[in-house]
Design a protein around this motif. Structure first.
Motif, PDB file in Angstrom:
ATOM      1  N   SER A 116       0.802  -1.207   0.000  1.00  0.00           N
ATOM      2  CA  SER A 116       0.000   0.000   0.000  1.00  0.00           C
ATOM      3  C   SER A 116       0.842   1.267   0.000  1.00  0.00           C
ATOM      4  N   VAL A 117       0.420   2.224  -0.793  1.00  0.00           N
ATOM      5  CA  VAL A 117       1.076   3.528  -0.840  1.00  0.00           C
ATOM      6  C   VAL A 117       0.041   4.615  -1.048  1.00  0.00           C
ATOM      7  N   ILE A 118       0.430   5.811  -0.677  1.00  0.00           N
ATOM      8  CA  ILE A 118      -0.378   6.954  -1.050  1.00  0.00           C
ATOM      9  C   ILE A 118       0.367   7.570  -2.221  1.00  0.00           C
ATOM     10  N   VAL A 119      -0.320   7.755  -3.308  1.00  0.00           N
ATOM     11  CA  VAL A 119       0.307   8.300  -4.504  1.00  0.00           C
ATOM     12  C   VAL A 119      -0.194   9.719  -4.715  1.00  0.00           C
ATOM     13  N   HIS A 120       0.724  10.642  -4.936  1.00  0.00           N
ATOM     14  CA  HIS A 120       0.333  12.012  -5.230  1.00  0.00           C
ATOM     15  C   HIS A 120       0.569  12.284  -6.704  1.00  0.00           C
ATOM     16  N   GLU A 121      -0.505  12.419  -7.443  1.00  0.00           N
ATOM     17  CA  GLU A 121      -0.368  12.655  -8.878  1.00  0.00           C
ATOM     18  C   GLU A 121      -0.682  14.108  -9.203  1.00  0.00           C
ATOM     19  N   PRO A 122       0.261  14.807  -9.807  1.00  0.00           N
ATOM     20  CA  PRO A 122       0.066  16.206 -10.162  1.00  0.00           C
ATOM     21  C   PRO A 122      -0.927  16.334 -11.315  1.00  0.00           C
ATOM     22  N   PRO A 123      -1.460  17.506 -11.495  1.00  0.00           N
ATOM     23  CA  PRO A 123      -2.421  17.763 -12.569  1.00  0.00           C
ATOM     24  C   PRO A 123      -1.852  17.306 -13.912  1.00  0.00           C
ATOM     25  N   GLY A 124      -2.663  16.687 -14.698  1.00  0.00           N
ATOM     26  CA  GLY A 124      -2.223  16.269 -16.021  1.00  0.00           C
ATOM     27  C   GLY A 124      -1.463  14.962 -16.074  1.00  0.00           C
ATOM     28  N   HIS A 125      -1.090  14.469 -14.944  1.00  0.00           N
ATOM     29  CA  HIS A 125      -0.286  13.238 -14.943  1.00  0.00           C
ATOM     30  C   HIS A 125      -1.060  12.027 -15.469  1.00  0.00           C
ATOM     31  N   ARG A 126      -0.354  11.239 -16.271  1.00  0.00           N
ATOM     32  CA  ARG A 126      -0.965  10.027 -16.816  1.00  0.00           C
ATOM     33  C   ARG A 126      -0.172   8.806 -16.430  1.00  0.00           C
ATOM     34  N   ALA A 127      -0.866   7.757 -16.073  1.00  0.00           N
ATOM     35  CA  ALA A 127      -0.200   6.471 -15.836  1.00  0.00           C
ATOM     36  C   ALA A 127      -0.598   5.591 -17.004  1.00  0.00           C
ATOM     37  N   GLU A 128       0.380   5.134 -17.725  1.00  0.00           N
ATOM     38  CA  GLU A 128       0.122   4.344 -18.921  1.00  0.00           C
ATOM     39  C   GLU A 128      -0.659   3.066 -18.641  1.00  0.00           C
ATOM     40  N   PRO A 129      -1.403   2.608 -19.625  1.00  0.00           N
ATOM     41  CA  PRO A 129      -2.162   1.361 -19.498  1.00  0.00           C
ATOM     42  C   PRO A 129      -1.242   0.207 -19.142  1.00  0.00           C
ATOM     43  N   ILE A 130      -1.659  -0.609 -18.241  1.00  0.00           N
ATOM     44  CA  ILE A 130      -0.829  -1.721 -17.822  1.00  0.00           C
ATOM     45  C   ILE A 130      -1.713  -2.874 -17.395  1.00  0.00           C
ATOM     46  N   SER A 131      -1.154  -4.043 -17.427  1.00  0.00           N
ATOM     47  CA  SER A 131      -1.874  -5.232 -17.001  1.00  0.00           C
ATOM     48  C   SER A 131      -0.893  -6.148 -16.302  1.00  0.00           C
ATOM     49  N   HIS A 132      -1.254  -6.652 -15.165  1.00  0.00           N
ATOM     50  CA  HIS A 132      -0.359  -7.556 -14.445  1.00  0.00           C
ATOM     51  C   HIS A 132      -1.160  -8.407 -13.486  1.00  0.00           C
ATOM     52  N   ARG A 133      -0.489  -9.355 -12.865  1.00  0.00           N
ATOM     53  CA  ARG A 133      -1.170 -10.242 -11.934  1.00  0.00           C
ATOM     54  C   ARG A 133      -1.678  -9.502 -10.711  1.00  0.00           C
ATOM     55  N   GLY A 134      -2.651 -10.069 -10.064  1.00  0.00           N
ATOM     56  CA  GLY A 134      -3.092  -9.509  -8.798  1.00  0.00           C
ATOM     57  C   GLY A 134      -4.337  -8.649  -8.885  1.00  0.00           C
ATOM     58  N   GLU A 135      -4.574  -7.923  -7.841  1.00  0.00           N
ATOM     59  CA  GLU A 135      -5.741  -7.062  -7.799  1.00  0.00           C
ATOM     60  C   GLU A 135      -5.327  -5.786  -7.087  1.00  0.00           C
ATOM     61  N   GLU A 136      -6.104  -4.745  -7.235  1.00  0.00           N
ATOM     62  CA  GLU A 136      -5.740  -3.515  -6.553  1.00  0.00           C
ATOM     63  C   GLU A 136      -6.961  -2.667  -6.267  1.00  0.00           C
ATOM     64  N   MET A 137      -6.798  -1.762  -5.345  1.00  0.00           N
ATOM     65  CA  MET A 137      -7.892  -0.900  -4.965  1.00  0.00           C
ATOM     66  C   MET A 137      -7.392   0.527  -4.823  1.00  0.00           C
ATOM     67  N   PHE A 138      -8.190   1.478  -5.288  1.00  0.00           N
ATOM     68  CA  PHE A 138      -7.865   2.893  -5.098  1.00  0.00           C
ATOM     69  C   PHE A 138      -8.899   3.486  -4.167  1.00  0.00           C
ATOM     70  N   TYR A 139      -8.456   4.403  -3.358  1.00  0.00           N
ATOM     71  CA  TYR A 139      -9.392   5.183  -2.563  1.00  0.00           C
ATOM     72  C   TYR A 139      -8.902   6.614  -2.694  1.00  0.00           C
ATOM     73  N   ILE A 140      -9.765   7.492  -3.188  1.00  0.00           N
ATOM     74  CA  ILE A 140      -9.339   8.867  -3.429  1.00  0.00           C
ATOM     75  C   ILE A 140      -9.394   9.685  -2.147  1.00  0.00           C
ATOM     76  N   ILE A 141      -8.226  10.042  -1.658  1.00  0.00           N
ATOM     77  CA  ILE A 141      -8.144  10.822  -0.426  1.00  0.00           C
ATOM     78  C   ILE A 141      -8.445  12.281  -0.723  1.00  0.00           C
TER      79      ILE A 141
END
Lengths: 216, 216
Positions: A116-141
């Motif tokens: 688990s991490v808290i990620v700080h993404e600046p305006p305009g930031h893009r995370a490229e499409p990706i696919s990998h094993r596992g599962e994940e959850m986001f919660y917008i703080i």
DNA sequence: ACGATTTTTTAGCATGACTAAAAAATACAG
DNA sequence: CTGTATTTTTTAGTCATGCTAAAAAATCGT
């Protein structure tokens, strides 16, 4: 003669027997009943629990079934206590040049699977499409982002969350004008410090390049 | 004579071979190199990947090692897409009489292991000490609580988090005068809708006679 | 003490996990 | 297309070990 088996075994099941036994005790069952239910013999159960023999995958599956757990639970690498807390003294780090920063929340202890991490993404930031094993959850703080999963687009704002199979191609984009803070939680080891490397140099033994068009 | 094995298999490894193969391809390795690195023969790798034979736990461990994954990853029960999102339209529910309320964040899809809720604990609320399999993480969204893990006491306030092995006896207490909102994330199935029950009535079959008799 | 139940140990069979080597694909070069 | 090199599949055969049955040894209750 046993051949010169490499010194493999490093990832060996450890004390699978103990795991089975304690689980059985937990359910208050007798070896006899477990043996019957699993279609095995009492003596064999005894042997397995004492680590004298190791069951086949099929038998292990039956046992896991009878003991009402997933087959995985017996193959974990040791429980062990492990460290615990974390406060607002978190090491915030960011990759050189990148504009995203992270605050690591999870710890790593033998057998841990959740990161688990808290990620700080600046305006305009893009995370490229990706696919990998596992599962994940986001919660917008804080802030808001656009999430795209296999074509489906969702806008998540403060307080929203999403939970999905990581194999589905996913990407995020901070479309707003403010930095977004996302609590990320998933099974993928993003810190890369969980299992010992071991790394045998397999790659170096094949034919250099390849890089064919690849199938699929 | 194979005995009349019960119709177990429900937890059976599924397509372990496929998993192994795709993982190998993922790393761009040849059967030969994998075989060498794992101390096995090429033909055997072929057989395993095609589901003709199933490897022993020891061999599987070696393979997992070579393929740089946990042995677990090959035993999961089917990937499958599964549903995805969740917004602020969350079903908030609370147990009758209890003063705690929950907002479920995680979804359930085949293979999912992570569960997540936001827990609202009123002032003074105590969660009794408990110990169970798995691991869990708290992230304090609002308010503050006291967490005790195996005797160690920690006070967590807004923005703090903690991650630990659930086997360690843990309890929480909202010592403040305000409701605390905690984002809980863990591997324990608190919703109880993940795997089918299956439940064979094992308990009822002991006692009476049995022992040898029919030997199956 | 005793029998009743659960677990451990022993001895042994038979399946299947695994190997070596040949056959069949697949790929690549000229 | 032909040949050679590489990867995968198949076949045949072995030896090990996963597993059973039954007896011995604990454990337990009365």
């Amino acid at each position: 003669m046993l051949k010169n088996r490499r010194e493999n075994n490093e990832t060996k099941p450890i004390d699978l027997g103990d795991a089975l036994r304690s689980r059985r005790k937990e359910l208050g069952l007798t070896m006899q009943s477990v043996a019957d239910a699993a279609g095995l013999s009492v003596g064999f159960i005894s042997q397995v629990e004492r680590g004298i023999t190791s069951p086949s995958l099929a038998s292990l599956a039956s046992l896991a079934d009878v003991l009402q757990t997933e087959i995985n639970s017996f193959l974990q690498t040791q429980p062990a206590p492990g460290q615990t807390t974390h406060k607002i003294s978190r090491l915030a780090y960011s990759v050189a040049g990148a504009d995203v920063s992270y605050e690591r929340l999870s710890t790593t202890f033998p057998g841990s699977k959740v990161h688990s991490v808290i990620v700080h993404e600046p305006p305009g930031h893009r995370a490229e499409p990706i696919s990998h094993r596992g599962e994940e959850m986001f919660y917008i703080i804080d802030g808001e982002i656009t999430v795209e999963i296999e074509g489906e687009v969702e806008i998540l704002t403060k307080g929203d969350s999403i939970h999905f199979d990581s194999r589905r191609v996913h990407s995020t984009w901070n479309h707003s004008t403010d930095t977004a803070s996302i609590l990320w939680c998933g099974t993928m080891d993003i810190f890369g410090d969980a299992p010992a490397p071991i790394h045998k140099e397999i790659n170096s033994m094949q034919s250099t390049d390849n890089s064919n068009g690849d199938s699929n």
